[in-house]
Structures are given as C-alpha cells and as structure tokens.
Design a protein around this motif. Structure first.
Motif, PDB file in Angstrom:
ATOM      1  N   PRO A  55       0.802  -1.233   0.000  1.00 16.56           N
ATOM      2  CA  PRO A  55       0.000   0.000   0.000  1.00 16.56           C
ATOM      3  C   PRO A  55       0.830   1.277   0.000  1.00 16.56           C
ATOM      4  O   PRO A  55       0.521   2.231  -0.716  1.00 16.56           O
ATOM      5  N   ILE A  56       1.888   1.297   0.808  1.00 18.22           N
ATOM      6  CA  ILE A  56       2.671   2.542   0.925  1.00 18.22           C
ATOM      7  C   ILE A  56       3.376   2.850  -0.388  1.00 18.22           C
ATOM      8  O   ILE A  56       3.398   3.996  -0.851  1.00 18.22           O
ATOM      9  N   ALA A  57       3.943   1.830  -1.026  1.00 19.80           N
ATOM     10  CA  ALA A  57       4.644   2.038  -2.296  1.00 19.80           C
ATOM     11  C   ALA A  57       3.693   2.566  -3.367  1.00 19.80           C
ATOM     12  O   ALA A  57       4.064   3.437  -4.167  1.00 19.80           O
ATOM     13  N   ASN A  58       2.464   2.045  -3.389  1.00 14.04           N
ATOM     14  CA  ASN A  58       1.486   2.522  -4.366  1.00 14.04           C
ATOM     15  C   ASN A  58       1.166   3.999  -4.166  1.00 14.04           C
ATOM     16  O   ASN A  58       1.161   4.795  -5.116  1.00 14.04           O
ATOM     17  N   ILE A  59       0.881   4.358  -2.926  1.00 12.84           N
ATOM     18  CA  ILE A  59       0.516   5.748  -2.632  1.00 12.84           C
ATOM     19  C   ILE A  59       1.680   6.678  -2.951  1.00 12.84           C
ATOM     20  O   ILE A  59       1.500   7.762  -3.518  1.00 12.84           O
ATOM     21  N   GLN A  60       2.882   6.268  -2.606  1.00 16.89           N
ATOM     22  CA  GLN A  60       4.056   7.098  -2.896  1.00 16.89           C
ATOM     23  C   GLN A  60       4.227   7.292  -4.397  1.00 16.89           C
ATOM     24  O   GLN A  60       4.548   8.402  -4.855  1.00 16.89           O
ATOM     25  N   ALA A  81       4.299  10.949  -8.909  1.00 17.37           N
ATOM     26  CA  ALA A  81       4.009  11.302 -10.300  1.00 17.37           C
ATOM     27  C   ALA A  81       3.213  12.595 -10.381  1.00 17.37           C
ATOM     28  O   ALA A  81       3.458  13.436 -11.264  1.00 17.37           O
ATOM     29  N   ALA A  82       2.244  12.763  -9.456  1.00 16.34           N
ATOM     30  CA  ALA A  82       1.458  13.994  -9.453  1.00 16.34           C
ATOM     31  C   ALA A  82       2.348  15.203  -9.205  1.00 16.34           C
ATOM     32  O   ALA A  82       2.193  16.257  -9.842  1.00 16.34           O
ATOM     33  N   GLU A  83       3.297  15.065  -8.295  1.00 13.04           N
ATOM     34  CA  GLU A  83       4.216  16.172  -7.998  1.00 13.04           C
ATOM     35  C   GLU A  83       5.103  16.476  -9.201  1.00 13.04           C
ATOM     36  O   GLU A  83       5.360  17.637  -9.525  1.00 13.04           O
ATOM     37  N   GLU A  84       5.548  15.422  -9.886  1.00 11.41           N
ATOM     38  CA  GLU A  84       6.393  15.616 -11.062  1.00 11.41           C
ATOM     39  C   GLU A  84       5.638  16.353 -12.157  1.00 11.41           C
ATOM     40  O   GLU A  84       6.161  17.263 -12.795  1.00 11.41           O
TER      41      GLU A  84
END
Length: 848
Positions: A287-292, A297-300
């Motif tokens: 779960p954590i890896a997915n959210i990160q 990507a959104a930040e990029e």
C-alpha cells in the motif's frame, strides 16, 4: 421581461415515465459510443490494453503486487479491459506463462506481438474492452441523470445529459479504453450524490445511501486517475456551504450538527478508502509504495511539463500557461453549450436573490468545474483531455441556462410555441453538429471560433484519428504484408490495423513508406530536421478528415538520403545521438549513445573515437574502441546498433560547455576516415560535432522572462543578466553603471534546430544612436554552434564587456540579437507574436 422565471426542481413525472425516459436516454447515450469500436485507435489505448493484459495475468498468477501497473493508477480501466480479455481471450494468462512472455513492462513495445503470435488480433481485444468501458460509462451517466433530476428538475437533467452525451471531446474519450472518460463520469456521480445528500430540499436530503454512493464512486475515481483526489476538497466545500446555510437560518451551529458532519466525513472517506483498497489487490501487499508512486508522479507533473506541444500559434516547450484550458475548452464544445452557459450566467445573475435549490445546485456545479480547472492549471504538464471532468458539470449548467430561456419565452408567448420547440431544436442542432464526425469526434472544432479551418492555427490537432485510414490505404497495396512502414503513433493507432511490418518513425530511413501525422508539422516533432526532410518530399497519399490533412503517406523507396545524417566509409551511418541534458559536475561519468546504421560492407575494423573538446579545441575526455564492441568487418547492410560510450569529466574542468565529437579510425590505413554528408561525397571534416554537455551551470541561469522574444521562429532569448541585474518583462530594463569587464549573461532557448551557425550581436549604442562598442562573436565562445543546439535546452552565453574609458557621459543602450555572418542578415524579433525589429535591449549602461 425583468427576470427569468424560477425553474422548479420538483419532478412531475411518474416513476414509469422516468424509467421510459431513462431507457430512451440510455439508447441515446449508447448509440454514438457503442458502434464501430474497432475503427481506429486513439493514443495511449495500446498501453491500457497492454496493462489490462498484465493486470489479468497478475490476478491469474496471484502476483498481487503486479496489479500496480501505472501511477494513474487506472485500476478501473484495467478491470474493464480485463473483461474484454475474459470475453475474447480467456486463455491469455496460460499462453503468456507458457510462452515465457510474463509481465510486459515496456509500453513502447506493447502487447500486440504476443496477441498475434497466439492467433488474436489486438483490435478485437481493444474493441471488447471498449465495449465494457462504454457500458460502464453509459450506466454511470444514467445514475447521474437520476441524481440530477432531484437537484435540477427532470427537464434540465435530461437536457444536461444530452448536451453532455453529445459533447465532442467527452463523446470521443468515453468510447476509449482509457482513464479520462471513466474518471470524469465517476467524479460527476460522486459529486451529484454528495450534493443530493446535502440538498437544501428536505424531501431528498440526508439519505445515507447517497453518501455511501458518493464515497464509493470517489474511491473508484481515485482508482482511475489521481486528479480525482479533488473530490475530497469538493466534499469539504459542499459541507461548508451547508453549514453556512444552517448558520444563516439558525444563527448557530449545534454540537449535534458538527458531530453529524464528522460522522458524514468518516463514512464518506471510509467508504472511498474501502473501495480503493478492496478493488486494487496491489494495495493488499504494497500500500505505501502505491501511494508514494501516485503522489510522486502527481508532484512531477505539477513541477515539470516534459512536453512539446503546439498552442496558440507557437511551439511550447514547457507550461503553456493559464489560458490553455479555458481556450481549449471553448474550441472543443459546441455553440449550443456555450450559449447555454451564457444563458445560465444571465439567469443566475438576474435571479441572484432567489436562492432557489436549483440555483444553489448550479452554483455548486460551477464551483466544482472552476476548482478542477484551477487544480489542473497549476500543473506544468497540460493536455486538453485532462480537463474533461470539468466539461461534465458545465454541460449541466448549460442545460439550466437553456431551460431558463425556454421558461422565459413560454411566459412571453401566447401559444407557447417557442417554449415547446426551442429546446428540442437546440438539442437537435447540438447533435447534428457532432454526428457527421462519427466515429472520430475529435475532428470537431467550434465553428463560432472558425472551426476546422482555423483550429490548426491555435490547437495541436489529433489523437491518432486518421492513421487508421493511412494503414488501410497501405493494406490495399498488393504486397502490403512485405512492406516496412515507419509511422508516428506506431503502437496501436497504426499497427493495430496495418498488416505489414511497422517501424518507429526514428527508423524511417529503413522503411519503404513513412506516415507523418498532422501535429508533427505543428510542433516539429520529433525533430525539425526530420520534418524539413519530409517537407521537401511529395506525399503519395493524404488522409483528409473534415477538411484537415491528418496523415500523409510518403514513398521512401527512391527518396533522397537526409543530409543531416553522416556516413563513414560508405558503410556506417550516424542517425542520432543521445546525451545527458542536465548540467554535469567535474568528475562526473556519463553515457553517450550513438545510433549507427549499416549501409554497406567494409573490410576494415573501424574504431569509434568519441571525444569532448573545450573552447580552445583541446581534448578533455575520450572514449575509443570498436563500436558496439564488435568488428565492423562483420556488419551487414541493414544492421542497426546503439553504441554506448562512457566518458568521465576531468575533476579540474571549468564551468561551461564541451563539444562532443565523433570520428572513425581505420587501423589498417592508419588514418581517420573522412565523414561525408549522408548519401553524398561532401566531406564534413575529420571529426563531426554531434552534441554537447553543460558543466557546472546548474542554477546559474537568470530569471526567465514570461514573454521571451523570439528570434527568427527558431531561438528565444529567455533571460538576460548584467552585473547581477536581470532583464524583466514589460520593458523593465536594468540600469547598470559602467565598469571594466562588465559581466553579461544571455540565456538562449532554441524552439527548433537551426540550419545556420549564427553569430551573437552585442552592441552598445550611444545616446545619439551611434555604435559606441560592439562585442559580436559566436555564441558559447564557438564551442557549440547554433546548428548543434538542442530544442528546449536553455544555453547560457557569457560575455565580459570592456567599456571604453573615454566614452562621453550618458545612458547607453545594450542591444543583442543574432545574425548570419556571410550575409549579415539579422534574425527578426517577435514579442508576443508582434514584430519587434531585429534586436532586443537587455540593459542600460550608465557612463558617469
């Protein structure tokens, strides 16, 4: 008439009538979407078909972590795509395992070869996935209709769904196996359900099933595309409006009300989170890896565009600005929608004091559209389809406007003729404008703004439509299966239909034919040199859609060789070079990739020499050896190699630019092989400049101009700094006192490759207009001529200006420009598309 009459949200229809209307609406929404689903392939659909196959394989093998396929994350799209596999190719996982295919990680390769190898056409699988997508979206829009009936009234709701259903951008995207159409529909249902839960009308408000529905749809929307996270702030806004309304009527907020609000958010957020986790098996194990990954990507995307688009008459290499989404919206909707929005605005202003439930709902829909548009505007990467979630509520608002007008006309007319026929006439016109564009729909552009004749001057045209017709034209040739064709959007848009061998366009020199797409001309992609080459050829066939030349087919079998390639020994051809674009540091090691193509045989084994040289022509780094680590005497015509060379910068190298040069050495002849302009006997010199690297320049550029001057449609002056003071926008020219060795820094950015090595003009002009001093020279100290500049790079060009000590006192203007030395012709300057001479003032130098 002093004001528009009120529109009632009360439904006067029986339940049976509502269901009959719903069935009719379902047919109306399905027909323009559900037919000819195998006609063409839009951009990125091939990737989603591949990811859907990977998703199916991951579930079948219990590899739950691999149900993460993309940062979008597109989980709902992959579920629907997987249904297509289950229908048309249920044995895909078994075949993928048996053949050793496994997870296909390269979207540039795609799944089509695997499908064809097992006897399945990729177009069949895509059409199957599209069918489930269409059914899902139609079902969601029908749910939206039922929700909107309570909020707006049955007639505005029906009108809105018809406007929405026949909006060209939405119509095209909601029949694709993609994320934008599905996320837009899910978001609309979530917002409408939440609005109904908090509706000002007690008879329909407070139903917990609406809250559960809204939360569930929010979770599915989050699983589809990350911008749907705006639903959280949107829910907060709706709650805030409700609390303000209660405060206005009660002048207090009881603790019970606040407690209920907390419970509402807990249920809504809990439902959304539950659906998000339950429907995405990867969340069960990582779960954590997915959210990160999603947030990273959104930040990029928010910070860096990494795109090259055409917008508002020019090539944009970064953020196209705040006008991008509003302008593209008005181009992609029909006049009927725009008129409806204008009517809604008028009616809303006239009836501002009324505060009816309908207008409160309309205001919330408007806020939703504005908030989403604002969110997307903050992102540097902008694509027209990203705004689709805002199209849906705006269509409903336009419907409210049209219904307000018909009610107003009904009150004015004795026989009610206009009130009965105006709305059906408007909706019929809306559909009539769109349906001739079937099955593409993206080919529609608003006729009020000039339609298809003017759209190419403003917008980047094309999402893959038209390449299908080019493929069908080539399929009709008698030897189609043996043809080698290079095409833009090769994966999916072209090769799902073409029967021969398809190549990436960067390998067009190997092909029998090439297919060039419309927006390649607009944005000179992937390379202006390539586009200049095709511009000198005559297409054999051109695909025309609604008056626009969408795709051109070129016969390359007897075409001349591109002159920007370089040949050695009549056997090795350099077609491209890959270099790091970020500024390096002394001591850094980096990789150079040379794209080499064999055009003939050779007896000798040639050594490739890759070297870096500085402004004095001194060699500062070198890599030498057999190209690709193999003997060139064994190379055969048609072989292609990507030859990698690692170079290390000296630890004492100074800041600036280094030129990358390539040569080939014949050990048998003990000499360098003379490079030639490809296909000719014109020599280029012992070493050929193939690129450059920047060293120690990160963070040293001046402030970038918002409206940079453009020189000759090729190079922008994006910034300037003199003695620490930056040139500003709108005539804010720095004033600097004269001193010995005055430092000047110019920041250039090419928008396309130059065909000429220009010279920089730097002139100090006296108060009386005469030339006081000039500092002209090749930019970047001649290390990197303008013909080597990469489009999009910002190149820092430094000067030290020695101001003559005997100049009379006064204000001296410092002007810069670019010119061709043999002809002394200066490049013309444009600022914000307006001619501005042939030089740019960057500073005023004060001589005391």
């Amino acid at each position: 008439m002093s004001e528009f009459p009120a529109i009632s949200t009360q439904n006067s229809l029986s339940r049976r009538q509502k269901w009959l209307i719903t069935l009719g609406l379902a047919l109306l929404l399905w027909l323009p979407r559900g037919l000819a689903l195998d006609h063409f392939v839009a951009v990125d659909e091939r990737s989603w078909l591949t990811r859907s196959g990977n998703f199916y394989l991951a579930l079948a093998t219990g590899d739950l972590a691999s149900t993460y396929q993309s940062y979008h994350p597109g989980v709902t799209t992959m579920w629907l795509g997987m249904l297509g596999y289950l229908w048309q190719y249920p044995g895909y996982p078994a075949d993928a395992i048996a053949s050793g295919t496994g997870q296909i990680t390269s979207m540039s390769e795609g799944i089509e070869d695997t499908l064809v190898a097992h006897g399945h056409l990729p177009m069949t699988l895509l059409a199957a996935g599209r069918m489930f997508m269409v059914l899902a979206i139609v079902a969601l829009l029908l749910v939206a209709f039922w929700l909107a009936m309570d909020l707006l009234g049955w007639l505005p709701a029906l009108t809105g769904l018809i406007l929405l259903g026949f909006e060209p951008m939405g119509l095209g995207l909601t029949r694709m196996l993609h994320v934008d159409g599905l996320s837009s529909a899910l978001m609309l249902v979530s917002v409408l359900a939440f609005m109904r839960f908090y509706a000002p009308t007690p008879a329909i408000a407070g139903r917990w099933r609406d809250l559960i529905l809204s939360g569930g749809m929010a979770g599915l929307a989050w699983l589809t595309k990350s911008p749907a996270l705006v639903l959280g702030p949107m829910a907060l806004l709706i709650v805030g409006i409700d609390l303000l309304r209660r405060w206005h009527t009660q002048r207090r907020l009881p603790a019970a009300t606040l407690g209920r609000t907390v419970r509402v958010f807990a249920l809504w957020g809990g439902m959304a989170a539950l659906i998000f986790v339950l429907c995405w098996p990867s969340m069960w194990v990582r779960p954590i890896a997915n959210i990160q990954a999603i947030f990273s990507a959104a930040e990029e995307y928010a910070e860096e565009s990494n795109q090259k688009i055409f917008f508002n008459g020019e090539i944009i290499l970064d953020d196209p600005g705040a006008l991008f989404y509003p302008l593209t919206y008005v181009w992609h909707v029909t006049p009927i929608t725009l008129i409806g929005l204008g009517l809604a605005l008028i009616a809303g202003v006239v009836g501002l004091r009324r505060r009816s439930p309908l207008w409160q709902s309309t205001a919330i829909l408007l806020l939703y559209a504005l908030i989403f548009t604002t969110l997307m505007t903050f992102g540097s990467k902008k694509i027209e389809r990203y705004l689709l979630p805002a199209y849906f509520p705006l269509a409903l608002i336009a419907a409210v406007g049209w219904n307000a007008l018909t009610r107003a006309l009904g009150g004015m007319s004795a026989n009610g003729l206009w009130s009965r026929w105006l709305l059906p006439l408007a909706l019929a016109t809306h559909a009539a404008l769109i349906l001739p564009h079937f099955p593409y729909y993206f080919t529609f552009y608003n006729p009020l703004l000039g339609g298809n004749a003017r759209a190419p001057e403003v917008l980047m045209i094309g999402l893959g439509e038209g390449l299908d017709e080019a493929a069908r034209y080539l399929n009709a040739k008698p030897n189609a299966e043996q043809l080698r064709v290079a095409s833009w959007y090769r994966g999916g848009s072209f090769n799902f239909i073409f029967r021969g061998q398809d190549l990436n366009l960067d390998r067009f020199f190997e092909a029998d034919y090439a297919v060039i797409y419309i927006h390649q001309w607009q944005r000179q992609a992937p390379d202006a040199r390539m586009m200049a080459y095709f511009a000198q050829l005559t297409p054999e066939y051109t695909v025309k859609l609604h008056g626009l030349d969408y795709a051109s087919v070129y016969d390359l079998r007897d075409a001349p060789t591109p002159d920007y390639f370089t040949d050695w020994a009549g056997a090795i051809r350099l077609t491209d070079t890959e270099l790091p674009r970020a500024s390096l540091l002394p001591g850094d090691e980096f990789l150079v990739n040379l794209h080499l193509y064999t055009i003939g045989t050779m007896d000798s084994n040639l050594n490739a020499i890759v070297r870096l040289t500085d402004a004095g022509g001194n060699e500062v780094a070198r890599s030498e050896g057999w190209p690709f680590g193999s003997a060139t005497s064994t190379w055969q015509p048609g072989d292609a190699y990507i030859d990698g060379h690692e170079l290390t910068l000296p630890s004492d190298v100074g800041a600036g630019y280094l030129r990358l040069e390539l040569g080939f050495y014949d050990g048998n002849a003990q000499k360098l092989v003379t490079p030639m302009v490809a296909g000719t006997t014109t020599p280029r010199g012992d070493f050929v400049g193939v690129g450059y690297v920047a060293v120690g320049l990160a963070g040293k550029q001046p402030a970038l101009l918002q409206t940079p001057p453009l020189l000759g449609d090729q190079i922008k002056l994006v910034g300037s700094r003199l003695q620490g003071l930056d040139l500003g926008d709108h005539g804010k020219i720095p004033r600097v006192e004269a001193m010995p060795g005055l430092p000047l820094l110019l920041a250039w950015q090419p928008t396309r490759p130059a065909n000429t090595d220009y010279v920089t003009l730097v002139h100090l002009i006296a108060p009386d207009g005469t030339l006081a001093q000039q500092y002209d020279r090749a930019p970047l100290q001649g290390v990197v001529p303008t013909t080597l500049w990469r489009e999009g790079d910002i190149l820092l060009d430094a000067y030290h200006l020695d101001i003559p000590p005997n100049l009379p006192p006064g204000d001296y203007a410092l002007w810069v420009g670019l010119y061709d030395l043999p002809t002394l012709t200066r490049l013309p300057v444009q600022i914000d598309h307006a001619p501005a001479g042939d030089t740019i003032q960057v500073a005023t130098v004060i001589v005391p």
